[in-house]
Design an enzyme around this catalytic site. Structure first.
Site, PDB file in Angstrom:
ATOM      1  N   SER A 161       0.837  -1.201   0.000  1.00 35.17           N
ATOM      2  CA  SER A 161       0.000   0.000   0.000  1.00 35.17           C
ATOM      3  C   SER A 161       0.874   1.253   0.000  1.00 35.17           C
ATOM      4  O   SER A 161       1.647   1.443  -0.926  1.00 35.17           O
ATOM      5  CB  SER A 161      -0.973  -0.076   1.185  1.00 35.17           C
ATOM      6  N   ASP A 237     -10.137  -5.772  -2.861  1.00 38.77           N
ATOM      7  CA  ASP A 237      -9.500  -4.762  -1.996  1.00 38.77           C
ATOM      8  C   ASP A 237     -10.423  -3.539  -1.908  1.00 38.77           C
ATOM      9  O   ASP A 237     -10.796  -2.965  -2.944  1.00 38.77           O
ATOM     10  CB  ASP A 237      -8.158  -4.380  -2.635  1.00 38.77           C
ATOM     11  N   HIS A 270      -7.389  -6.109   1.250  1.00 42.67           N
ATOM     12  CA  HIS A 270      -6.188  -5.266   1.445  1.00 42.67           C
ATOM     13  C   HIS A 270      -5.341  -5.733   2.637  1.00 42.67           C
ATOM     14  O   HIS A 270      -4.342  -5.116   2.952  1.00 42.67           O
ATOM     15  CB  HIS A 270      -6.659  -3.822   1.682  1.00 42.67           C
TER      16      HIS A 270
HETATM   17  N1  LIG Z   1      -8.931   2.955   7.714  1.00 45.29           N
HETATM   18  C1  LIG Z   1      -8.021   1.861   7.807  1.00 45.29           C
HETATM   19  C2  LIG Z   1      -6.915   2.070   6.830  1.00 45.29           C
HETATM   20  C3  LIG Z   1      -5.609   1.612   7.276  1.00 45.29           C
HETATM   21  C4  LIG Z   1      -5.165   0.360   6.568  1.00 45.29           C
HETATM   22  O1  LIG Z   1      -5.919  -0.407   5.955  1.00 45.29           O
HETATM   23  N2  LIG Z   1      -3.890   0.151   6.696  1.00 45.29           N
HETATM   24  C5  LIG Z   1      -3.266  -0.962   6.040  1.00 45.29           C
HETATM   25  C6  LIG Z   1      -2.170  -0.434   5.155  1.00 45.29           C
HETATM   26  S1  LIG Z   1      -2.815   0.797   4.043  1.00 45.29           S
HETATM   27  C7  LIG Z   1      -2.663  -1.899   7.076  1.00 45.29           C
HETATM   28  O2  LIG Z   1      -1.712  -2.594   6.783  1.00 45.29           O
HETATM   29  N3  LIG Z   1      -3.230  -1.899   8.302  1.00 45.29           N
HETATM   30  C8  LIG Z   1      -2.668  -2.660   9.395  1.00 45.29           C
HETATM   31  C9  LIG Z   1      -2.969  -4.114   9.430  1.00 45.29           C
HETATM   32  O3  LIG Z   1      -3.829  -4.599   8.662  1.00 45.29           O
HETATM   33  O4  LIG Z   1      -2.334  -4.816  10.245  1.00 45.29           O
HETATM   34  C10 LIG Z   1      -7.578   1.743   9.255  1.00 45.29           C
HETATM   35  O5  LIG Z   1      -7.473   2.750   9.955  1.00 45.29           O
HETATM   36  O6  LIG Z   1      -7.325   0.612   9.694  1.00 45.29           O
END
Ligand SMILES: N[C@@H](CCC(=O)N[C@@H](CS)C(=O)NCC(=O)O)C(=O)O
Length: 291
Positions: A161, A237, A270
């Site tokens: 991402s 995603d 995602h």
């Molecule tokens: N709105 C979401 C967007 C953040 C998101 O999806 N982050 C991704 C990268 S863009 C991620 O890797 N989140 C941490 C995880 O899944 O462990 C949130 O706050 O969780």
């Protein structure tokens, strides 16, 4: 409690203290901490040392995480250790931004701490600490290669991402520095999607011309090196159509004659469940170039 961490034989005192270490697939998953000159704060870095690192120097694969992540998301959820152990690769996964009370921040999840976007900010209040590009491209490899059992001429880079954007941009901006690049669900055109417009506008200012130096779809046009890119993207995603739009990179690569393998993976979202599902393929892609 932390202990200093260094590889025997390195010349200068170690900048790293050890936050944690866990045996994993015959090697060790560590979290190290150090003072960053580029960022002006302490940084945590996940470091996987494969079994092969006990008897010699190994190639290094850098991982860049996405919005809201620390080094922990990748270390605990991506499942990289098994594959890195098989191929004898060190995996280095830094936190995603400068941190701390004196570091500028924003209440939103997509700006400030946890959202460094791998650029060198020029605008107040960000410019003082937000130099993630310099940190990942220059300072961190220098420290890793001086103080860990790392080869200095074999680096790969990948990410997810916002971190997929970072990996693509760093590889495209620095020909010769990386032997391999790949990404999961990257933000391929940050100057043309809401996450990127917000972050680049804050960190670099309103002049959109300046944003192009941080946009893979622009950089690929004049890339000095045609390093093959591997991308996996889930078609379920939630950010695909608004923020990611991999077809923009496909078009830019076709126009430039840049080698791109873009795999749309049916039903995947995602999350790190998606990342872990294709981690084997990505480590193999890098291992083929790093061995
Ligand atoms: N709105 C979401 C967007 C953040 C998101 O999806 N982050 C991704 C990268 S863009 C991620 O890797 N989140 C941490 C995880 O899944 O462990 C949130 O706050 O969780």
């Amino acid at each position: 409690m932390t202990n200093s961490f260094d590889t025997p034989g390195s010349g200068s005192p170690s900048p790293f203290t050890q936050v944690s270490t866990n045996r994993s697939f015959g090697g060790h998953q560590k979290v190290l901490r150090h003072e960053s000159r580029a960022l002006g704060c302490s940084m945590n870095v996940g470091v996987y040392l494969p079994p092969q690192a006990e008897s010699g120097r190994c190639p290094v694969l850098y991982w860049l995480s996405g919005l809201t992540c620390t080094e922990q998301n990748f270390v605990t959820k991506a499942g990289v250790q098994e594959h890195a152990a098989r191929h004898g690769i060190i995996v280095v996964a830094p936190d995603t931004s400068p941190r701390g009370e004196g570091v500028a921040d924003d209440p939103a999840y997509d700006l400030g701490q946890g959202a460094g976007f791998y650029v060198d900010a020029t605008e107040a209040p960000w410019a003082k600490h937000y130099r993630m590009h310099e940190y990942v491209a220059e300072e961190l490899p220098g420290l890793v290669e001086a103080h860990l059992p790392a080869l200095s001429d074999r680096r790969g880079i990948f990410g997810h991402s916002m971190g997929g954007h970072g990996a693509l941009v760093l590889a495209l901006k620095h020909p010769g520095r990386y032997r391999s690049v790949s990404a999961f669900s990257p933000i391929v055109a940050p100057s043309r999607v809401p996450w990127g417009e917000k972050a680049l506008g804050a960190y670099l200012g309103a002049d959109r011309e300046a944003w192009k130096a941080w946009d893979a779809t622009a950089l690929v046009r004049e890339a000095k090196e045609r390093l093959p890119i591997l991308i996996d993207q889930g078609d379920a995603d939630q950010f695909l159509t608004r923020e990611l739009q991999p077809e923009l990179l496909r078009a830019a690569c076709e126009a430039a004659g840049h080698p791109l393998t873009l795999r749309m993976q049916p039903g995947y979202d995602h999350s790190y469940y998606f990342i872990a599902s294709f981690m084997r393929d990505h480590v193999e892609h890098h291992a083929a170039a790093l061995r």
